[in-house]
Enzyme design. Structure first.
Site, mmCIF file in Angstrom:
data_model
loop_
_atom_site.group_PDB
_atom_site.id
_atom_site.type_symbol
_atom_site.label_atom_id
_atom_site.label_comp_id
_atom_site.label_asym_id
_atom_site.label_seq_id
_atom_site.Cartn_x
_atom_site.Cartn_y
_atom_site.Cartn_z
ATOM 1 N N GLY A 71 -2.757 16.502 46.472
ATOM 2 C CA GLY A 71 -1.732 17.291 47.140
ATOM 3 C C GLY A 71 -1.455 16.743 48.522
ATOM 4 O O GLY A 71 -2.324 16.117 49.131
ATOM 5 N N GLN A 99 1.390 16.862 57.039
ATOM 6 C CA GLN A 99 0.324 15.861 57.085
ATOM 7 C C GLN A 99 0.856 14.461 57.370
ATOM 8 O O GLN A 99 0.080 13.558 57.665
ATOM 9 C CB GLN A 99 -0.465 15.849 55.773
ATOM 10 C CG GLN A 99 -1.310 17.093 55.576
ATOM 11 C CD GLN A 99 -2.029 17.036 54.258
ATOM 12 O OE1 GLN A 99 -1.514 17.454 53.230
ATOM 13 N NE2 GLN A 99 -3.239 16.491 54.280
ATOM 14 N N CYS A 127 -9.653 17.092 52.122
ATOM 15 C CA CYS A 127 -8.311 17.007 52.679
ATOM 16 C C CYS A 127 -8.026 15.579 53.120
ATOM 17 O O CYS A 127 -8.882 14.932 53.727
ATOM 18 C CB CYS A 127 -8.197 17.966 53.859
ATOM 19 S SG CYS A 127 -6.569 18.005 54.618
ATOM 20 N N LEU A 128 -6.822 15.115 52.835
ATOM 21 C CA LEU A 128 -6.433 13.767 53.255
ATOM 22 C C LEU A 128 -6.342 13.637 54.769
ATOM 23 O O LEU A 128 -6.387 12.531 55.300
ATOM 24 C CB LEU A 128 -5.104 13.374 52.603
ATOM 25 C CG LEU A 128 -5.133 13.274 51.073
ATOM 26 C CD1 LEU A 128 -3.736 12.981 50.533
ATOM 27 C CD2 LEU A 128 -6.128 12.223 50.614
ATOM 28 N N HIS A 176 -3.906 25.526 49.254
ATOM 29 C CA HIS A 176 -4.326 24.551 50.270
ATOM 30 C C HIS A 176 -3.102 23.918 50.932
ATOM 31 O O HIS A 176 -3.034 23.816 52.166
ATOM 32 C CB HIS A 176 -5.203 23.488 49.596
ATOM 33 C CG HIS A 176 -5.685 22.403 50.494
ATOM 34 N ND1 HIS A 176 -7.010 22.286 50.863
ATOM 35 C CD2 HIS A 176 -5.041 21.367 51.090
ATOM 36 C CE1 HIS A 176 -7.143 21.223 51.659
ATOM 37 N NE2 HIS A 176 -5.969 20.647 51.799
ATOM 38 N N GLU A 177 -2.124 23.499 50.128
ATOM 39 C CA GLU A 177 -0.945 22.822 50.677
ATOM 40 C C GLU A 177 -0.029 23.789 51.429
ATOM 41 O O GLU A 177 0.520 23.438 52.478
ATOM 42 C CB GLU A 177 -0.184 22.077 49.578
ATOM 43 C CG GLU A 177 -0.986 20.982 48.887
ATOM 44 C CD GLU A 177 -1.668 20.002 49.832
ATOM 45 O OE1 GLU A 177 -1.128 19.710 50.912
ATOM 46 O OE2 GLU A 177 -2.768 19.519 49.487
ATOM 47 N N HIS A 182 -1.288 24.256 54.817
ATOM 48 C CA HIS A 182 -0.865 23.178 55.727
ATOM 49 C C HIS A 182 0.488 23.502 56.355
ATOM 50 O O HIS A 182 0.697 23.255 57.550
ATOM 51 C CB HIS A 182 -0.764 21.837 55.001
ATOM 52 C CG HIS A 182 -2.040 21.077 54.937
ATOM 53 N ND1 HIS A 182 -2.711 20.636 56.059
ATOM 54 C CD2 HIS A 182 -2.773 20.661 53.876
ATOM 55 C CE1 HIS A 182 -3.801 19.990 55.688
ATOM 56 N NE2 HIS A 182 -3.871 19.989 54.374
#
Length: 188
Positions: free
Chosen positions: A46, A51, A113-114, A155-156, A159
């Site tokens: 994701g 991000q 997480c990225l 989660h996304e 963000h």
């Protein structure tokens, strides 16, 4: 398509609340493609526009899809079928996603997480949800999700609201991750 740079903590842009997309034009559609390519390149499932330092309510994800019936399979049978058949890509592009409802049952799942690469923690979230969004074809979609997909969506969307998965864990564990990660990333 092009791969974008994924920002890492402590970049303050990760705390920005993204603005709704007003006009779904070629720039937005191209950005969604770039986000998907960036996510795949980083081995993620994701990615939110925030991000990559873009202030738009856009997310992409791909939790994969299996080509076999999973009901009544033991974990061993499931893993064997998964090894034989693999997971096929199942990308989802969401414009202006909005959580409509959350299930009552809570799951705890390890998240990463990225924007905080190399660090994971167990996070408790509702196990199921209903989300509304506009897709890349400008169609309004209502999706019921559970399991990994439900976790990924939450989660996304977090963000897009300036929330990181570490904001859902204990203060002590969060501070430990932040301290280590910031030190590690500053030497990159």
């Amino acid at each position: 398509m092009s791969i974008k740079e994924i920002i890492k903590i402590p970049n303050p842009f990760l705390k920005v609340v993204a603005k709704p997309v007003i006009d779904i034009d070629e720039n937005i559609l191209s950005l969604l493609d770039d986000m998907l390519e960036t996510m795949y390149d980083a081995n993620g499932i994701g990615l939110a526009a925030t991000q990559i330092a873009i202030d738009k309510r856009l997310i992409v994800m791909d939790c994969g899809e299996v080509d076999f019936e999973t009901e009544n399979l033991t974990e061993e049978e499931y893993n064997k079928k998964l090894k034989e058949n693999g997971i096929k890509p199942s990308p989802i592009k969401m414009i202006n996603p909005k959580l409509v409802s959350l299930g009552d049952k809570i799951n705890e799942r390890e998240e990463g997480c990225l924007s905080i690469p190399g660090y994971n923690a167990n996070v408790k979230r509702p196990a199921s949800l209903k989300v509304e969004y506009t897709d890349e074809n400008k169609k309004n979609v209502t999706l019921n999700a559970d399991g990994l997909l439900a976790t990924c969506i939450q989660h996304e969307i977090d963000h897009l609201n300036g929330i990181l998965f570490i904001d859902h864990i204990s203060r002590l564990k969060r501070e430990m991750i932040l301290k280590k990660a910031i030190k590690e990333y500053s030497t990159d």
